[in-house]
Scaffold this motif. Structure first.
Motif, PDB file in Angstrom:
ATOM      1  N   VAL A   1       0.831  -1.200   0.000  1.00 38.02           N
ATOM      2  CA  VAL A   1       0.000   0.000   0.000  1.00 38.02           C
ATOM      3  C   VAL A   1       0.864   1.249   0.000  1.00 38.02           C
ATOM      4  N   VAL A   2       0.364   2.280  -0.664  1.00 36.56           N
ATOM      5  CA  VAL A   2       0.988   3.604  -0.676  1.00 36.56           C
ATOM      6  C   VAL A   2      -0.117   4.649  -0.658  1.00 36.56           C
ATOM      7  N   PRO A   3       0.175   5.830  -0.120  1.00 40.84           N
ATOM      8  CA  PRO A   3      -0.843   6.883  -0.145  1.00 40.84           C
ATOM      9  C   PRO A   3      -1.250   7.203  -1.585  1.00 40.84           C
TER      10      PRO A   3
ATOM     11  N   GLY B   1      -0.364  -2.981  -6.939  1.00 43.36           N
ATOM     12  CA  GLY B   1      -1.027  -2.279  -8.026  1.00 43.36           C
ATOM     13  C   GLY B   1      -0.073  -2.094  -9.187  1.00 43.36           C
ATOM     14  N   ALA B   2      -0.645  -1.922 -10.359  1.00 44.29           N
ATOM     15  CA  ALA B   2       0.155  -1.669 -11.558  1.00 44.29           C
ATOM     16  C   ALA B   2       0.601  -0.209 -11.562  1.00 44.29           C
ATOM     17  N   HIS B   3       1.689   0.063 -12.254  1.00 47.85           N
ATOM     18  CA  HIS B   3       2.130   1.448 -12.442  1.00 47.85           C
ATOM     19  C   HIS B   3       1.191   2.140 -13.407  1.00 47.85           C
TER      20      HIS B   3
ATOM     21  N   PRO C   1      -4.606  -4.296 -12.130  1.00 43.35           N
ATOM     22  CA  PRO C   1      -4.496  -3.215 -13.114  1.00 43.35           C
ATOM     23  C   PRO C   1      -5.172  -1.947 -12.625  1.00 43.35           C
ATOM     24  N   VAL C   2      -4.608  -0.834 -13.028  1.00 41.03           N
ATOM     25  CA  VAL C   2      -5.164   0.467 -12.687  1.00 41.03           C
ATOM     26  C   VAL C   2      -5.827   1.002 -13.938  1.00 41.03           C
ATOM     27  N   SER C   3      -7.143   1.149 -13.892  1.00 41.27           N
ATOM     28  CA  SER C   3      -7.840   1.663 -15.067  1.00 41.27           C
ATOM     29  C   SER C   3      -7.678   3.166 -15.148  1.00 41.27           C
ATOM     30  N   HIS C   4      -7.738   3.687 -16.347  1.00 41.54           N
ATOM     31  CA  HIS C   4      -7.643   5.133 -16.519  1.00 41.54           C
ATOM     32  C   HIS C   4      -8.826   5.829 -15.853  1.00 41.54           C
ATOM     33  N   ARG C   5      -9.987   5.205 -15.854  1.00 43.50           N
ATOM     34  CA  ARG C   5     -11.168   5.774 -15.206  1.00 43.50           C
ATOM     35  C   ARG C   5     -10.937   5.883 -13.706  1.00 43.50           C
ATOM     36  N   ALA C   6     -10.442   4.813 -13.080  1.00 42.06           N
ATOM     37  CA  ALA C   6     -10.209   4.826 -11.637  1.00 42.06           C
ATOM     38  C   ALA C   6      -9.132   5.827 -11.274  1.00 42.06           C
ATOM     39  N   ALA C   7      -8.108   5.936 -12.105  1.00 40.59           N
ATOM     40  CA  ALA C   7      -7.007   6.857 -11.809  1.00 40.59           C
ATOM     41  C   ALA C   7      -7.447   8.309 -11.902  1.00 40.59           C
ATOM     42  N   SER C   8      -8.473   8.589 -12.681  1.00 43.54           N
ATOM     43  CA  SER C   8      -8.894   9.972 -12.852  1.00 43.54           C
ATOM     44  C   SER C   8      -9.966  10.390 -11.852  1.00 43.54           C
TER      45      SER C   8
ATOM     46  N   PRO D   1     -11.568  11.562  -8.342  1.00 38.39           N
ATOM     47  CA  PRO D   1     -11.010  12.417  -7.280  1.00 38.39           C
ATOM     48  C   PRO D   1     -10.446  11.598  -6.140  1.00 38.39           C
ATOM     49  N   GLY D   2      -9.262  12.010  -5.656  1.00 46.25           N
ATOM     50  CA  GLY D   2      -8.665  11.378  -4.486  1.00 46.25           C
ATOM     51  C   GLY D   2      -8.003  10.063  -4.759  1.00 46.25           C
ATOM     52  N   ARG D   3      -7.861   9.690  -6.038  1.00 45.89           N
ATOM     53  CA  ARG D   3      -7.277   8.391  -6.337  1.00 45.89           C
ATOM     54  C   ARG D   3      -5.994   8.595  -7.102  1.00 45.89           C
ATOM     55  N   GLY D   4      -4.980   7.861  -6.688  1.00 51.09           N
ATOM     56  CA  GLY D   4      -3.687   7.937  -7.355  1.00 51.09           C
ATOM     57  C   GLY D   4      -3.555   6.865  -8.391  1.00 51.09           C
ATOM     58  N   THR D   5      -2.347   6.726  -8.948  1.00 49.76           N
ATOM     59  CA  THR D   5      -2.158   5.762 -10.028  1.00 49.76           C
ATOM     60  C   THR D   5      -0.996   4.833  -9.811  1.00 49.76           C
ATOM     61  N   ASP D   6      -0.300   4.889  -8.713  1.00 49.63           N
ATOM     62  CA  ASP D   6       0.912   4.107  -8.569  1.00 49.63           C
ATOM     63  C   ASP D   6       0.928   3.383  -7.238  1.00 49.63           C
ATOM     64  N   SER D   7       1.502   2.238  -7.211  1.00 55.01           N
ATOM     65  CA  SER D   7       1.696   1.534  -5.941  1.00 55.01           C
ATOM     66  C   SER D   7       3.113   1.183  -5.844  1.00 55.01           C
TER      67      SER D   7
END
Length: 173
Positions: free
Chosen positions: A17-19, A124-126, A158-165, A167-173
């Motif tokens: 986990v990461v912030p 999580g995926a990069h 996998p990190v979807s582009h929708r989830a990454a965009s 609010p309050g959600r990052g894209t990297d673990s």
């Protein structure tokens, strides 16, 4: 820190986990832990520290790589991240706890998995941005490093582009 009461079980599921990481990573790890009837261990690795001493439960005492910037606050699990995890896991019955680790991220997660005889490691995926692609090219992803070093299953969510965009959600673990 066990957030849901229950005895620690054999072969927990470990999630890195990461912030700011997408909630889907932790949620998927909790699904695996629930299906296996085991504990979820949420591990944050601080690469600016190195392990000094290790306990049987996987927890570590650590020291700063740079003694000029030594901060004892960095030895405990980030409270903001812990709150986020409590919110994400509030509706599950999965016993879980947090661990603050130190050192190389893939190495620390792999060592924890060995220490606890984990069923699997979930990361999580990069992100797929230019910066993320360059970073992954030069340092390889944590998931790829684990896959080359570990005898146990590695699950990369996998990190979807929708989830990454959202609010309050990052894209990297």
């Amino acid at each position: 820190m066990a957030e849901v009461e229950g005895a620690r079980s054999a072969q927990p599921v470990i999630v890195g986990v990461v912030p700011g990481q997408p909630a889907d990573v932790v949620k998927q790890a909790a699904i695996f832990a629930s299906r296996f009837g085991t504990e979820l261990v949420c591990a944050y690795v601080n690469p600016a520290r190195y392990p000094v001493e290790e306990a049987a439960d996987g927890s570590v005492e650590s020291a700063s790589l740079d003694p000029d910037f030594a901060d004892d606050h960095e030895t405990v699990f980030d409270e903001s991240l812990a709150r986020t995890l409590r919110d994400l896991l509030a509706t599950t019955a999965v016993p879980w706890r947090t661990l603050a680790l130190a050192g190389d991220v893939a190495g620390a997660l792999g060592h924890l998995a060995e220490t606890l005889d984990a069923a699997m490691i979930v990361v999580g995926a990069h992100d797929h941005s230019l910066g993320g692609s360059l970073r992954e090219f030069f340092s390889r992803s944590v998931g790829a490093q684990l896959a080359h070093r570990q005898p146990r299953p590695i699950v990369i969510v996998p990190v979807s582009h929708r989830a990454a965009s959202e609010p309050g959600r990052g894209t990297d673990s």
